[in-house]
Design an enzyme around this catalytic site. Structure first.
Site, mmCIF file in Angstrom:
data_model
loop_
_atom_site.group_PDB
_atom_site.id
_atom_site.type_symbol
_atom_site.label_atom_id
_atom_site.label_comp_id
_atom_site.label_asym_id
_atom_site.label_seq_id
_atom_site.Cartn_x
_atom_site.Cartn_y
_atom_site.Cartn_z
ATOM 1 N N THR A 150 0.859 -1.190 0.000
ATOM 2 C CA THR A 150 0.000 0.000 0.000
ATOM 3 C C THR A 150 0.885 1.226 0.000
ATOM 4 O O THR A 150 1.915 1.215 0.661
ATOM 5 C CB THR A 150 -0.834 0.026 1.298
ATOM 6 O OG1 THR A 150 -1.708 -1.089 1.261
ATOM 7 C CG2 THR A 150 -1.628 1.304 1.456
ATOM 8 N N ASP A 181 -6.764 -2.783 6.016
ATOM 9 C CA ASP A 181 -6.598 -1.731 7.025
ATOM 10 C C ASP A 181 -6.582 -0.323 6.422
ATOM 11 O O ASP A 181 -6.842 0.654 7.123
ATOM 12 C CB ASP A 181 -5.258 -1.937 7.746
ATOM 13 C CG ASP A 181 -4.096 -1.893 6.751
ATOM 14 O OD1 ASP A 181 -4.083 -2.731 5.826
ATOM 15 O OD2 ASP A 181 -3.234 -1.004 6.863
ATOM 16 N N GLY A 202 1.174 -3.761 4.837
ATOM 17 C CA GLY A 202 1.398 -5.131 5.315
ATOM 18 C C GLY A 202 0.094 -5.893 5.313
ATOM 19 O O GLY A 202 -0.809 -5.577 4.539
ATOM 20 N N GLY A 204 -3.307 -6.433 6.232
ATOM 21 C CA GLY A 204 -4.357 -5.625 6.851
ATOM 22 C C GLY A 204 -5.025 -6.309 8.026
ATOM 23 O O GLY A 204 -5.302 -5.688 9.059
HETATM 24 N N1 ASP Z 1 -2.336 -3.347 3.985
HETATM 25 C C1 ASP Z 1 -2.869 -3.673 2.693
HETATM 26 C C2 ASP Z 1 -4.086 -4.516 2.857
HETATM 27 O O1 ASP Z 1 -4.102 -5.389 3.653
HETATM 28 C C3 ASP Z 1 -1.900 -4.363 1.801
HETATM 29 C C4 ASP Z 1 -0.467 -3.894 1.889
HETATM 30 O O2 ASP Z 1 -0.195 -2.867 2.416
HETATM 31 O O3 ASP Z 1 0.421 -4.602 1.451
HETATM 32 O O4 ASP Z 1 -5.023 -4.321 2.122
#
Ligand code: ASP
Length: 318
Positions: A150, A181, A202, A204
């Protein structure tokens, strides 16, 4: 003082553009929106905006958020399809007193009425990634959830105003309707001009278990330096998840305080971030996490930067 910090190397062109506005004394809301739109528009970043990787049903469903740290206004969209710049829709929603987090068709209807640019966000390249993954999953039990990132940013302007914003296509091959998240206040982002701003990337599902962006802002409010606040929150959540659940998903965080001091922490290998301040040109750093959970970082070499782009743009072998 002014500055911006953002998750991943992909944000550097965006924060460079955003920093031009900050330098000219412009608003932290405009700077962060400009910066995130730049990442959303670039077709080779496969986890944000145009070119983002699709869900299980080969649809690009995106999440985004915007927070104003002066007023604490929040706007967010989740599982929205076919709009070019989810972050701008999120920012527009932040002006609403109610109905400021909209999902799927509701978000699309709002964006359409407000005249936001419609765009088919599914590129041929993303389709190729999808087809390749379908084959791999059929051939062996590969975790469908690897391959995400993200863009999350924290921003401070000359007036002392802080903002936070996120944009993502979420996890590759996620279930239709899955929300991470990134559009959830306190988890994917938080901004309070009096305490600081933070944002996450990361897994979520695990980031949300710690309301981790809020936790970092809370710690900065108690006087912790952003670096210490990030490490404290990430290490605590990582340990908690391991203790209670046997494992912790990827957790990577960035933060800035009202003085323009910044920090990052991660529980993975290979986290990169980009930062710019009044005293520092836009710079990409690579993070190393030590055994003791302390994170150190070094400036990405030119070779690393070139390789990064080459891999992003390499043909996909299906
Ligand atoms: N945090 C994001 C999600 O879970 C994905 C990411 O940041 O890699 O949608």
């Amino acid at each position: 003082m002014w500055g911006m910090i953002a998750t991943w190397r992909m944000a550097v062109e965006g924060i460079t553009k955003g920093s031009e506005l900050l330098k000219a004394g412009k608003d932290a809301g405009d700077a962060i929106e400009t910066a995130i739109r730049e990442v959303e528009d670039f077709p080779y970043y496969k986890s944000v905006g145009y070119g983002g990787l699709p869900n299980e049903e080969m649809e690009v469903e995106m999440d985004a958020a915007f927070m104003d740290g002066d007023t604490l206004d929040i706007g967010a969209v989740a599982a929205i399809k076919d709009f070019a710049n989810p972050v701008s829709i999120a920012r527009r929603l932040s002006h609403e007193k109610v109905n400021s987090l909209l999902v799927a068709e509701g978000a699309e209807k709002f964006a359409h009425k407000e005249g936001f640019e419609r765009k088919n966000m599914l590129t041929d390249r993303a389709k190729a990634h999808y087809r390749k993954r379908v084959k791999e999953v059929a051939a062996q039990e590969i975790k469908p959830y690897s391959g995400h990132d993200t863009v999350g940013m924290a921003c401070l302007d000359m007036t002392g105003k802080m903002t936070a914003a996120t944009s993502t296509s979420g996890l590759f091959m996620k279930k239709k309707g899955r929300v991470g998240d990134s559009p959830i206040s306190g988890s994917g982002f938080y901004a309070d001009s009096k305490r600081g701003a933070a944002s996450a990337t990361g897994l979520g599902e695990d980031l949300m278990k710690g309301c981790i962006s809020y936790e970092i802002v809370r710690l900065m409010g108690e006087g912790m330096h952003p670096q210490e606040a990030c490490e404290t929150a990430v290490n605590k959540l990582d340990a908690q998840l391991k203790e209670r659940r046997g494992q912790a998903g990827d957790l990577s965080l960035i933060a800035m305080n009202p003085k323009g001091e910044w920090g990052v922490a991660t529980n993975i290998e290979g986290f990169s971030f980009a930062v710019v301040t009044e005293n520092q040109e836009p710079t990409v750093y690579l993070v190393t996490r030590g055994e003791d959970g302390h994170c150190t970082f070094e400036v990405a070499s030119e070779e690393w930067m070139e390789n990064y782009m080459k891999t992003r743009m390499a043909p996909i072998e299906e």
